[in-house]
Design an enzyme around this catalytic site. Structure first.
Site, short mmCIF file in Angstrom:
data_model
loop_
_atom_site.label_atom_id
_atom_site.label_comp_id
_atom_site.label_asym_id
_atom_site.label_seq_id
_atom_site.Cartn_x
_atom_site.Cartn_y
_atom_site.Cartn_z
CB CYS A 176 -33.51 10.74 23.80
SG CYS A 176 -33.21 11.83 25.19
N GLY A 187 -27.56 9.48 22.16
CA GLY A 187 -27.45 9.85 23.57
C GLY A 187 -26.44 8.97 24.27
CG ASN A 239 -36.03 11.39 20.36
OD1 ASN A 239 -36.02 11.14 19.17
ND2 ASN A 239 -35.35 12.40 20.85
N GLY A 240 -37.58 13.74 22.47
CA GLY A 240 -38.25 14.99 22.12
C GLY A 240 -38.17 15.95 23.28
CB CYS A 265 -36.15 17.39 13.52
SG CYS A 265 -34.48 17.95 13.85
CE1 TYR A 307 -23.15 16.12 14.74
CE2 TYR A 307 -25.13 16.08 16.07
CZ TYR A 307 -23.77 15.92 15.95
OH TYR A 307 -23.04 15.56 17.05
CB CYS A 360 -39.25 21.61 12.50
SG CYS A 360 -38.73 22.81 13.75
#
Ligand code: AMP
Length: 457
Positions: A2, A28, A102-103, A250, A256, A446
């Protein structure tokens, strides 16, 4: 997957949000929404589809006010139901607020179960709605190490308490009648940046590409665990968690997800993505005639590979821009077709050549298999498939849409078997160390989708 946006002190707040969401559209495409406050009331407009479909110009005329937040959604938790379109809005005893997330919360189901058992009514299936309930129900005093500004004494203790109950990934924008609040979870899984324009408006967004479109300058990242409040009294930061967690940004955002013209996690996506390609060239030098990117996601890694190896970059696959990302349609049959809708080989470039094809990732294997097939038909002599990240072996629980473990090809097959399945002459993935090195190992990442090392469960 998102995107969130927020603006404070701008007479065209809803229009700015519309533009910002448009720039975040890649995060999104399923739905979009804007909530705006005129200082007394919050109004919102939600719709499904791309931003330009979900929100019309006439809607923006009605969304008057100087503070706004917005959201673009691709469902991870909760499905693509129309009830799940954000921002969510709620009235509670202290006034009203709207929230965009977002998450992904890993304990949302448990919290929801407890709340429902005690009579709470939910209107969506989204994990974000637990925030709304937790905020409205909290009773705890603020942590003792925090001194609150007088404007924050009522609402912020509720927010802090909600943050302590949820686990997982959340970058949030919250709109109150007279405030914009930006929050990042203590691990900092998802990006969130702060900006300002020349006329003194403040902006918050998932990525800086949303600042460029509204002519705002990047100031800094919202820090992991930070709660930033912006109102007429100025800007204040709070850190409700006493301990700092190890950063878990992340890494897939760099691989990407984020736009290459963005700055996130204090770094430029463009340079990192290219460095991943350079690293790939150092790890897997291959004798070939040209490097062909899988557009758009493989473009920069291919450029990096080409620069490092000296093998020319050729646009051997042309992308049709009138289709979305190939995951967007849910069934496998349509997904198969949509790869063809999206990419077509350039015979002149491919015929008789030894080709290195570069993409950022293989998830189900659908895209790579189709591409190899197309390139073979176009007369390629050799096809070497190179991927600028390691094999995706595990689903993401922190906000990236990945299929179940069983659907992840690298979870079911060895690299050799994948090579056979795809039908290429060789297949190589960037090493985990190589990827982290390229992204900047000091940042703290992560890597759960590549390693199954989940920081929070
Ligand atoms: P697949 O066909 O399932 O192997 O998908 C691989 C393609 O999807 C690659 O071109 C990636 O750029 C892209 N991709 C990777 N992760 C995602 C994601 N979470 N959502 C949408 N597309 C993705």
């Amino acid at each position: 997957m998102c995107g969130v946006f927020g603006v404070f002190n701008n007479p065209s707040a809803s229009k700015m949000t519309f533009l910002g969401l448009h720039a975040l559209q890649h995060r999104g495409q399923e739905s979009a929404g804007i909530a705006v406050s005129d200082g007394y009331d919050i109004n919102l407009k939600l719709g499904s589809g791309l931003v330009t479909k979900a929100i019309k110009e006439s809607d923006l005329e009605e969304l008057r006010g100087d503070i706004a937040i917005g959201h673009v959604r691709y469902s991870t938790a909760g499905g693509s139901n129309i009830k799940n379109i954000q921002p969510f809005f709620a009235h509670f005893f202290g006034g009203s607020f709207a929230i965009a997330h977002n998450g992904n919360l890993v304990n949302a189901r448990d919290i929801r179960y407890e709340l429902e058992k005690n009579g709470a009514i939910f209107r969506s299936t989204s994990d974000t709605e637990v925030f709304v309930h937790l905020i409205a129900k909290s009773k705890e005093p603020p942590p003792s190490h925090i001194m609150l500004h007088k404007n924050d004494v009522e609402f912020l203790p509720l927010v802090f308490s909600a943050m302590k109950k949820v686990k997982g990934a959340y970058s949030l924008t919250i709109l109150r009648e007279k405030q914009l609040i930006a929050i990042r979870d203590p691990y900092g899984f998802r990006p969130l940046v702060l900006g300002k324009n020349k006329t003194g408006s403040y902006f918050v967004a998932s990525e800086t590409c949303a600042f460029d479109i509204v002519d705002a300058e990047y100031l800094r990242d919202i820090k992991p665990g930070e709660v930033l409040v912006i109102d007429d009294a100025g800007m204040r930061s709070y850190f409700p968690f006493e301990h700092t967690e190890k950063a878990e940004k992340c890494i897939f955002e760099f691989v990407y997800f984020a736009r290459p013209d963005s700055l996130i996690f204090n770094d430029y996506v463009y340079g990192i993505r290219k460095e991943m390609g350079r690293q790939l060239a150092r790890e897997y030098p291959i004798d070939a005639d040209c490097v062909v990117p899988v557009l758009d996601s493989g473009m920069l890694a291919a450029k990096g590979y080409s620069e490092e190896s000296g093998i020319p970059l050729e646009i051997g696959l042309i992308r049709n821009h009138y289709v979305g990302r190939s995951f967007i349609q849910p069934t496998q049959e349509i997904r198969d077709l949509s790869v063809k809708l999206k990419l077509n080989p350039v015979k002149e470039v491919i015929e008789g050549k030894r080709i290195i094809v570069i993409d950022d990732s293989i998830v189900r294997g659908t895209t790579s298999k189709k591409i190899v097939n197309m390139l073979k038909k176009a007369g390629a002599k050799e096809i070497h498939m190179l991927i600028s990240s390691p094999p995706v072996i595990a689903p993401c629980y922190y906000g990236i849409d990945t299929p179940t473990k069983e659907e992840l090809i690298a979870n079911q097959m060895s690299i050799d078997e994948i090579k056979e399945f795809i039908g290429c002459d060789s297949l190589h993935y960037l090493s985990l160390e190589g990827m982290i090195e390229a992204a900047g190992k000091e940042k703290g990442f992560c890597t759960a989708c590549f390693t199954e090392n989940y920081p929070v469960l």
